[in-house]
Design a protein around this motif. Structure first.
Motif, PDB file in Angstrom:
ATOM      1  N   GLU A  58       0.819  -1.200   0.000  1.00 54.38           N
ATOM      2  CA  GLU A  58       0.000   0.000   0.000  1.00 54.38           C
ATOM      3  C   GLU A  58       0.860   1.260   0.000  1.00 54.38           C
ATOM      4  N   TRP A  59       2.132   1.121  -0.282  1.00 54.63           N
ATOM      5  CA  TRP A  59       3.027   2.267  -0.398  1.00 54.63           C
ATOM      6  C   TRP A  59       3.811   2.173  -1.701  1.00 54.63           C
ATOM      7  N   ILE A  60       3.219   1.505  -2.686  1.00 55.15           N
ATOM      8  CA  ILE A  60       3.841   1.340  -4.000  1.00 55.15           C
ATOM      9  C   ILE A  60       2.881   1.898  -5.045  1.00 55.15           C
ATOM     10  N   LEU A  61       3.419   2.677  -5.964  1.00 52.76           N
ATOM     11  CA  LEU A  61       2.615   3.267  -7.024  1.00 52.76           C
ATOM     12  C   LEU A  61       1.985   2.170  -7.877  1.00 52.76           C
ATOM     13  N   ASN A  62       0.701   2.294  -8.131  1.00 50.95           N
ATOM     14  CA  ASN A  62      -0.036   1.350  -8.960  1.00 50.95           C
ATOM     15  C   ASN A  62       0.637   1.252 -10.329  1.00 50.95           C
ATOM     16  N   HIS A  63       0.997   0.052 -10.750  1.00 39.52           N
ATOM     17  CA  HIS A  63       1.734  -0.127 -12.005  1.00 39.52           C
ATOM     18  C   HIS A  63       0.909   0.242 -13.237  1.00 39.52           C
ATOM     19  N   LYS A  64      -0.413   0.340 -13.103  1.00 37.11           N
ATOM     20  CA  LYS A  64      -1.266   0.696 -14.235  1.00 37.11           C
ATOM     21  C   LYS A  64      -1.398   2.209 -14.415  1.00 37.11           C
ATOM     22  N   THR A  65      -0.972   2.957 -13.418  1.00 42.58           N
ATOM     23  CA  THR A  65      -1.120   4.411 -13.444  1.00 42.58           C
ATOM     24  C   THR A  65       0.112   5.048 -14.097  1.00 42.58           C
ATOM     25  N   LYS A  66      -0.105   5.852 -15.107  1.00 38.98           N
ATOM     26  CA  LYS A  66       0.988   6.517 -15.822  1.00 38.98           C
ATOM     27  C   LYS A  66       1.434   7.749 -15.039  1.00 38.98           C
ATOM     28  N   THR A  67       2.743   7.974 -15.005  1.00 35.39           N
ATOM     29  CA  THR A  67       3.288   9.115 -14.277  1.00 35.39           C
ATOM     30  C   THR A  67       3.598  10.276 -15.220  1.00 35.39           C
TER      31      THR A  67
END
Length: 193
Positions: A89-98
């Motif tokens: 719960e402290w890792i950026l969702n891999h599906k979300t583009k930065t």
């Protein structure tokens, strides 16, 4: 982004909006008789050529979650960073583009520099960056000079404003925090602390 060669996103953690010279509202500093302590010439100069936002709302009271929201344009429930712990719960969702990934697709060289890099690398907020100059100011400035004609997105995160509770993790032998210690010694002496 047509015509924009340089994009810089500077995050100065826990810096009050009225503690920079270019902001107009100084009522609190005047009331507390500390306006004469305000000195931010570098930020004031940068602001002359920048878009400065004076009305903002934070998505969280915690830095990592706020940066994730800035980078993704989404809230915690979507980008996935909800707690400051070593958990999924402290890792950026891999599906979300930065933002870095988007600007990289637009031909920008993406560069980050953080004085508290664990707040950036552990939750995977460094995704999409070509270069990381965390704790390496000299390397960053050398790189920027070498690439001064290139399209660059630079993200910097400064955590030093948390003092006296915390300061940069840069090793003391690099004298990174020397100015802090010099100023704090003066303040301790002046106020007999």
């Amino acid at each position: 982004m047509e015509g924009c060669k340089k994009i810089g996103l500077f995050v100065i953690d826990t810096l009050r909006y009225d503690c920079v010279g270019y902001q107009n509202d100084k009522k609190f500093l005047e009331k507390e008789k500390i306006l004469d302590l305000l000195e931010t010439p570098t930020l004031d100069e940068i602001s002359k050529k920048s878009a400065c936002f004076s009305k903002c709302y934070s998505t969280s009271s915690l830095t990592v979650q706020v940066i994730a929201s800035m980078f993704t344009g989404t809230t915690q429930i979507n980008h996935g960073i909800r707690f400051e712990s070593e958990s999924t719960e402290w890792i950026l969702n891999h599906k979300t583009k930065t933002l870095a990934e988007i600007l990289k697709e637009e031909g920008y060289i993406t560069v980050c520099s953080c004085d508290t890099p664990l707040h950036f690398t552990v939750p995977k907020l460094n995704r999409g960056f070509d270069y990381d100059f965390s704790e390496d100011d000299e390397g960053l400035f050398t790189f920027l000079e070498k690439h001064k004609d290139d399209k660059i997105f630079l993200f910097t995160l400064f955590g030093d404003v948390h003092v006296p509770y915390m300061h940069s993790l840069v090793p003391p032998d690099k004298k990174y925090n020397e100015d802090y210690f010099v100023e704090m010694k003066k303040a301790y002496k002046k106020y007999d602390l």
